[in-house]
Design an enzyme around this catalytic site. Structure first.
Site, PDB file in Angstrom:
ATOM      1  CD  GLU B  49      -7.852  15.205  -2.077  1.00 23.36           C
ATOM      2  OE1 GLU B  49      -8.719  16.144  -2.206  1.00 23.36           O
ATOM      3  OE2 GLU B  49      -7.785  14.023  -2.908  1.00 23.36           O
ATOM      4  CG  PHE B 111      -2.187  14.303 -15.063  1.00 18.92           C
ATOM      5  CD1 PHE B 111      -3.765  14.823 -15.375  1.00 18.92           C
ATOM      6  CD2 PHE B 111      -2.670  12.741 -14.929  1.00 18.92           C
ATOM      7  CE1 PHE B 111      -4.820  14.827 -14.974  1.00 18.92           C
ATOM      8  CE2 PHE B 111      -4.569  12.785 -14.342  1.00 18.92           C
ATOM      9  CZ  PHE B 111      -4.918  13.935 -14.440  1.00 18.92           C
ATOM     10  CD  GLN B 112      -4.349  13.230 -10.474  1.00 18.10           C
ATOM     11  OE1 GLN B 112      -3.661  13.058 -10.685  1.00 18.10           O
ATOM     12  NE2 GLN B 112      -5.922  14.315 -10.774  1.00 18.10           N
ATOM     13  CE  LYS B 161       1.569   4.694  -9.308  1.00 17.17           C
ATOM     14  NZ  LYS B 161       0.462   4.916 -10.681  1.00 17.17           N
ATOM     15  CG  MET B 477     -16.949  37.969  13.847  1.00 23.72           C
ATOM     16  SD  MET B 477     -17.440  38.144  15.338  1.00 23.72           S
ATOM     17  CE  MET B 477     -16.707  36.683  16.528  1.00 23.72           C
TER      18      MET B 477
END
Lengths: 176, 563
Positions: B49, B111-112, B161, B477
């Site tokens: 993502e 969940f999630q 959802k 760096m």
């Protein structure tokens, strides 16, 4: 320097956390915060007290204005205003001190709003100076608990702080 | 007519003119995914993502349009955070759609579930949690408007959802009306006139310009103003491309790894005209000694940028393009106050040219393969006509120094947040926006490994992005700082066990090349640039090389370490 700032915000879910998050995220000081619905139910008024030098206060005002849900920001430093705060104090009240407490409450035009065999609960409203004076005097009698609202403020005279367009009043240079 | 939330979502995207969405599916996206698959919106499915958000960011930076991504709830949403923060720091217009657990489950540690609106609050311009499907269309409309207007930035919309499957009356809002959000585009004319008076009275003016020139499309105006008044120009990293890198008035990038000429011009100047730049610490060096002799005019669309780090004498809130147009108009009228100005400006130009000649950007050619040489060759071979992305670190600074950016939106780099792993997915996004352009990610061997999984995306969607890995086997760096300030104790920065990038490319079905000698640079790059495939080019550069000039952190700009 201490500033009382009034922030008119959309009366919406999550706005308080945006304002609070701004202060914590940018390390601005927040001494007190008071939030409630305004005359217009779609708008809430937040009155907050902060402190900092001019540059910091300028950033506070600008950053508040930048939040999408903030409609208007007013720094009362730039206005003539009156402010009041309310404090509830639970003090020890035995036979020796009751008279003294009653006298003090009367002088400061407060109220006793609850009584128990050993305590009085007092309500006092006023500006910062008055509350400070009262608390100094009552302290030797034994304060058991103290709750304050933080100040709210309103402009003097016929000036009204209302929703019109979004800009910062007072402080906050920027638009020349 | 009633539609499901998912249908409303897709309708709204179409009405906003969205042609591409960068996405990754999950349980909570299913209803939307199902409707999207039947639409003609191109769906670029990434491998992580974070890659989706960076890709949408690269798409936005390259094209100027709003970049759009869609991910699932919980970990899908939290994986977007670095991408969102990157876009926020660089003022890039994105709309990030995260799906959320069902409305009834919110707050129950489902969940999630993740409070993504809460998590991203400090790094979004604004955010919405859709609590009622009837607000969905309005919120999407507002999200796009807020993302692209004013000072642009990422806006997150979190959609539970159940809302994507429930039916709602759909009416697309024609207009946006947010009473609390009215960006100022038009600069105050009184302030602009004051600014012009200061310019006319100045002897050593410098235009210091940043990403605001690019986001407002003010590049042509900047060139015009600089030419009319013969003002030398320095750019921030984000401003590169906003002024042609080969222009005679261009002094280069300022700041920690800026050119000698740019940093000396700022130090000697009597008037800084800052446009669309925000006085970031990497640009200013020690703030107290920044431009010690100069008055400062600051043009910015965001009032909070003005007098935040540096006290400004003439603030002008407004869109860079709008303000520059007015300044050009006044400058072209001339007026008597400009008479002395034009007579004396030649001396200042000469002084800046002397700095350019005395201390140009340079590096030692000693037979080893130098990263700067590789970038110079990329510039020559492409004639500057490529979209360049960078990762972060030495690769980024050498690119900023040695590639001459001629046009806006040709350098896509994470300037503010400094996100390693940005360049490759951003290049993918840019390639999606411009399928026919040559898009090159100039990477390091460290940062390319932060989002290397997107090779899969590039191969799947036939995006022929070129990744030039300046492989010095170090996190260069940080290694450079250890060399200079930590007595060469290279703790954690020596990268052992780096993969064989050619084999890795092959494993994904991409092309892979190695360059080990200067002599091979041109041949291999030419071949790689025309092979039509996603390509990794592993360039084994000298691991000792450092980026110079360098102003040590906290030092004033005039204190530069040179080669």
């Amino acid at each position: 320097m201490r500033h009382i700032i009034s922030v008119l915000v959309e009366n919406e879910f999550g706005v308080l956390s945006r304002v609070a998050g701004l202060f914590s995220g940018r390390g601005f000081n927040i001494e007190s915060l008071c939030v409630a619905e305004s005359l217009d139910p779609t708008v809430s008024t937040m009155t907050l007290v902060t402190s900092g030098n001019d540059a910091i206060i300028e950033q506070v005002l600008k950053q508040l204005n930048k939040l999408i849900n903030v409609i208007k920001v007013v720094d009362f430093k730039e206005l003539d205003y009156v402010s009041r705060e309310m404090v509830l104090v639970k003090v020890n009240a035995d036979e020796r001190s009751r008279e003294e407490i009653l006298r003090m409450v009367e002088i400061f035009r407060g109220k006793i709003i609850d009584v128990s065999p050993k305590t009085y609960t007092l309500l006092i409203t006023g500006d910062e100076e008055k509350l400070k004076a009262f608390l100094t005097l009552i302290k030797p009698l034994g304060i058991k608990e103290l709750v304050r609202t933080g100040p709210i403020a309103i402009a003097r005279g016929d000036k009204v702080i209302k929703v019109k367009e979004k800009h910062s009043e007072g402080g906050g240079e920027g638009n020349g | 007519m009633k539609k499901t939330g998912a249908q409303i979502f897709v309708e709204c995207l179409k009405m906003e003119g969205v042609d591409t969405i960068f996405c990754y599916p999950g349980g909570a996206t299913l209803n939307i995914t199902d409707v999207l698959s039947g639409s003609d919106i191109q769906q670029i499915v990434v491998r992580h993502e974070q890659g989706a958000v960076h890709a949408s960011d690269g798409y936005a930076r390259a094209s100027g349009r709003v970049g759009v991504s869609l991910v699932t709830s919980g970990p899908g949403a939290t994986n977007t955070v670095t991408g969102i923060a990157t876009a926020y720091m660089d003022s890039i217009p994105l709309v990030i759609f995260t799906c959320q657990v069902n409305t009834m489950l919110i707050g129950n540690d489902a969940f999630q579930e993740a409070d993504i609106v809460g998590i991203t609050r400090p790094c979004t311009k604004h955010s919405y949690l859709v609590r009622d499907g009837k607000d969905l269309a309005r919120m999407i409309k507002e999200a796009f408007y807020i993302a692209r207007s004013g000072r642009p930035g990422p806006v997150l919309v979190d959609i539970p959802k159940d809302i994507t499957s429930n039916l709602y009356e759909f009416k697309y809002p024609e207009k946006v009306n947010i009473r609390s959000y009215q960006p100022t585009y038009v600069g105050h004319i009184g302030q602009i006139k004051r600014a012009m008076k200061e310019i006319a009275a100045s002897k050593k003016p410098v235009l210091y310009t940043g990403g605001g020139i690019i986001s407002s499309g003010a590049s042509a105006e900047l060139v015009r103003l600089a030419e009319v008044l013969s003002i030398p120009v320095v750019n921030t990293l984000m401003g590169l491309g906003g002024f042609p890198g080969n222009h005679r008035l261009f002094l280069g990038m300022l700041g920690m790894h800026g050119t000698y000429a740019a940093n000396m011009a700022i130090t000697s100047s009597d008037l800084i005209i800052a446009v669309g730049a925000r006085f970031d610490d990497r640009a200013t060096g020690k703030v107290d000694e920044f431009a010690p002799h100069a008055k400062i005019i600051h043009v910015d669309i965001d009032p909070t940028s003005i007098s935040k780090n540096i006290k400004v004498d003439i603030p002008i809130v407004g869109d860079s393009k709008n303000v520059l147009q007015k300044m050009i108009h006044l400058a072209e009228q001339g007026g008597p106050e400009f008479k002395d100005y034009h007579a004396s400006i030649g001396d200042w130009i000469k002084e800046t040219e002397q700095w350019k000649n005395d201390y140009p950007l340079t590096y030692v050619r000693n037979g080893t393969l130098k990263p700067q040489y590789v970038i110079e060759r990329i510039y020559e071979l492409t004639k500057g006509k490529a979209i360049i992305t960078t990762e972060v670190g030495q690769n980024q600074m050498w690119t900023a120094q040695f590639f001459k950016f001629l046009k806006p939106r040709t350098l896509l780099s994470s300037g503010g947040l400094g996100t390693m792993g940005f360049g490759f997915p951003a290049a993918i996004g840019a390639q999606v926006a411009y399928p026919k352009s040559l898009v090159i990610d100039i990477a390091g061997d460290g940062s390319i490994q932060m989002n290397i999984q997107e090779l899969g995306t590039a191969v799947q969607f036939r995006l022929p992005v070129k990744v030039v890995i300046l492989n010095n086997a170090h996190l260069g760096m940080v290694r450079q700082w250890q060399e200079l300030f930590y007595e060469k104790r290279y703790t954690w920065t020596c990268l052992e066990c780096t993969p064989d990038f050619v084999k890795l490319a092959d494993a994904y079905g991409a092309a892979g090349y190695v360059i080990e000698r200067e002599d091979d640079v041109d041949t291999v790059l030419k071949e790689a640039f025309r092979n039509g495939m996603p390509t990794l080019i592993d360039v084994k550069v000298n691991p000792e090389e450092s980026v110079y000039p360098m102003v040590p952190a906290g030092a004033p700009l005039r204190e530069m370490l040179l080669v």
